[in-house]
Motif scaffolding. Structure first.
Motif, short mmCIF file in Angstrom:
data_model
loop_
_atom_site.label_atom_id
_atom_site.label_comp_id
_atom_site.label_asym_id
_atom_site.label_seq_id
_atom_site.Cartn_x
_atom_site.Cartn_y
_atom_site.Cartn_z
N LEU A 168 -17.75 21.13 5.27
CA LEU A 168 -18.96 21.96 5.17
C LEU A 168 -19.84 21.83 6.40
CD1 LEU A 168 -19.89 21.41 1.42
CD2 LEU A 168 -19.00 23.49 2.46
N GLU A 169 -19.91 20.64 6.97
CA GLU A 169 -20.71 20.45 8.18
C GLU A 169 -20.14 21.27 9.34
OE1 GLU A 169 -22.60 16.78 10.77
OE2 GLU A 169 -20.67 16.49 9.77
N ALA A 170 -18.81 21.27 9.47
CA ALA A 170 -18.18 22.01 10.57
C ALA A 170 -18.15 23.51 10.32
CB ALA A 170 -16.74 21.50 10.77
N LEU A 171 -18.17 23.91 9.06
CA LEU A 171 -18.07 25.33 8.71
C LEU A 171 -19.34 26.10 9.03
CD1 LEU A 171 -16.48 27.64 7.30
CD2 LEU A 171 -17.47 26.84 5.15
N GLY A 172 -20.49 25.47 8.77
CA GLY A 172 -21.74 26.23 8.84
C GLY A 172 -21.93 27.00 7.56
#
Length: 419
Positions: A168-172
């Motif tokens: 989720l952090e990398a996805l945005g």
């Protein structure tokens, strides 16, 4: 006071008293059973191992599906014969499948960090979570998507949470239709933990409250029958605080846990039918949908092997549709032709009868059926599903029913027991 006045006065007095007496029960029914969902449901969920997912995966799956069709179903007649489709629907279904594989080969994509990915060193899975998230953000979109992470059972809990957080952090900001899959659920407490996790992750990433939603994967006996002899599935749904979107049946874990040998594990085994019946009863009226599992008999190899696997897959898809389960898992690109062919044939064959009956009901015509509001909602739901997946066109729908798609959906979403 004369007779009628006494009767109506008593009825009014009783009504007021019962409104008070039943207020709490009415509220529980309204909140726990909001009615059937009316938005689009994908016809399948495609599972792709996380280390094989790239921004080009959806396009590649479409290309591989079309290649399989060109090799083993070169004409409408050949394809229909391979799948056992009625000759009358062969040509229109074949054209619809070709168009679908070009336009939208995958409806629902699930990037898999669980069984399809396996156990890896932490650094490797961390990197895969970041890479897959960036690929999802930049790749060709699908109407629905998400990830499956490792379960909340004690041995995998920390790893699953870590993967979800990193992803989720990398996805945005998640794309529309994003959902996460919680596998191997064994207790209501795990669903409560998932609800807490969603709340915390939303807060950490600045996401709107309630936007992180999840599916419960039913693949353990404990999810069907609790220690007290009562199914915990309905409590699981209600423990999600409205975040649960679906119950997904896990064919192979569940049947293996019940002692079914590998050669006989199937979505049509009696233990599978029992589990899915319990799932459907638990989900009815809650706004949660039920999804069938997969077949691991893949259409790969020589022509006879591919066509036999297609025929099996199409039969299982058709069986689920007739049972009222409108979504299932697909594990290989070559399963897409048989998935869409079975779905389109189901809706094309049922279209004339459903449209005529619904029109007759709405226009109050005499017919050979004594249809009720619930039946009308079921027919409208059938037609809306056909419209959503591309089996039915908007102009065709209006010609046959006399209503617009918006009017059709209004009928489908008409009053429920919780209204």
């Amino acid at each position: 006071m004369n007779g009628p006045d006494l009767t109506t006065g008593l009825a009014a007095e009783l009504s007021a008293e019962l409104d008070v007496r039943l207020a709490a029960a009415d509220e529980r029914l309204r909140t726990a059973y909001p009615g059937e969902p009316t938005g689009r449901q994908p016809v399948h969920t495609v599972y792709v191992p996380a280390d094989r997912y790239t921004p080009d995966t959806v396009r590649t799956w479409g290309e591989q599906a079309r290649t399989a069709l060109a090799a083993h179903g070169r004409t409408a007649e050949e394809f229909a014969d391979a799948l056992g489709l009625p000759p009358g629907t062969a040509a229109e279904v074949y054209d619809l499948v070709l168009a679908k594989l070009e336009r939208e080969p995958v409806e629902d994509l699930r990037i898999d960090f669980e069984d399809g990915y396996g156990d890896r060193p932490d650094a490797e899975e961390d990197a895969a979570a970041r890479t897959a998230a960036k690929a999802l953000a930049s790749g060709e979109g699908t109407p629905f998507c998400g990830i499956r992470f490792k379960s909340f059972e004690a041995p995998t809990r920390r790893r699953g949470l870590r993967t979800l957080a990193i992803f989720l952090e990398a996805l945005g900001p998640p794309p529309g239709g994003f959902v996460v899959t919680l596998p191997k659920v064994t207790s209501v407490e795990q669903v409560e933990a998932m609800t807490l996790t969603a709340e915390r992750l939303e807060a950490a990433h600045g996401l709107p409250h309630g936007s992180l939603r999840f599916e419960i994967q039913v693949e353990t006996p404990q999810a069907i029958m609790g220690v007290d002899g009562v199914s915990p599935l309905a409590p699981m749904i209600h423990a999600s605080a409205g975040r649960c979107t679906g119950l997904h049946y896990g064919t192979y874990d569940y049947s293996a846990a019940l002692g079914v040998s590998a050669a006989h594990q199937s979505v049509e085994h009696p233990v599978a039918d029992h589990a899915k019946a319990v799932m459907r009863v638990a989900a009815a009226g809650t706004g949660v949908r039920v999804c069938d599992g997969s077949t691991n008999v893949l259409p790969v190899g020589d022509g006879d092997t591919v066509r036999a696997a297609w025929r099996l897959h199409a039969r299982l898809v058709r069986r689920a549709l007739e049972d009222g389960v409108h979504q299932g898992w697909d594990l290989h690109p070559a399963q897409l032709p048989s998935r869409y062919a079975a779905v389109y044939a189901f809706f094309r064959e049922g279209l004339p009868g459903a449209a005529a009956r619904l029109r007759g009901y709405l226009e109050r015509r005499e017919s050979g059926f004594l249809d009720e509001p619930a039946t009308a909602r079921a027919m409208a739901g059938f037609l809306a599903r056909g419209l959503d997946c591309g089996a039915v066109g908007e102009a065709e729908l209006r010609d046959l029913t006399g209503v617009t798609p918006a009017e059709l959906r209004a009928v489908r979403g008409g009053p429920s027991c919780a209204s």
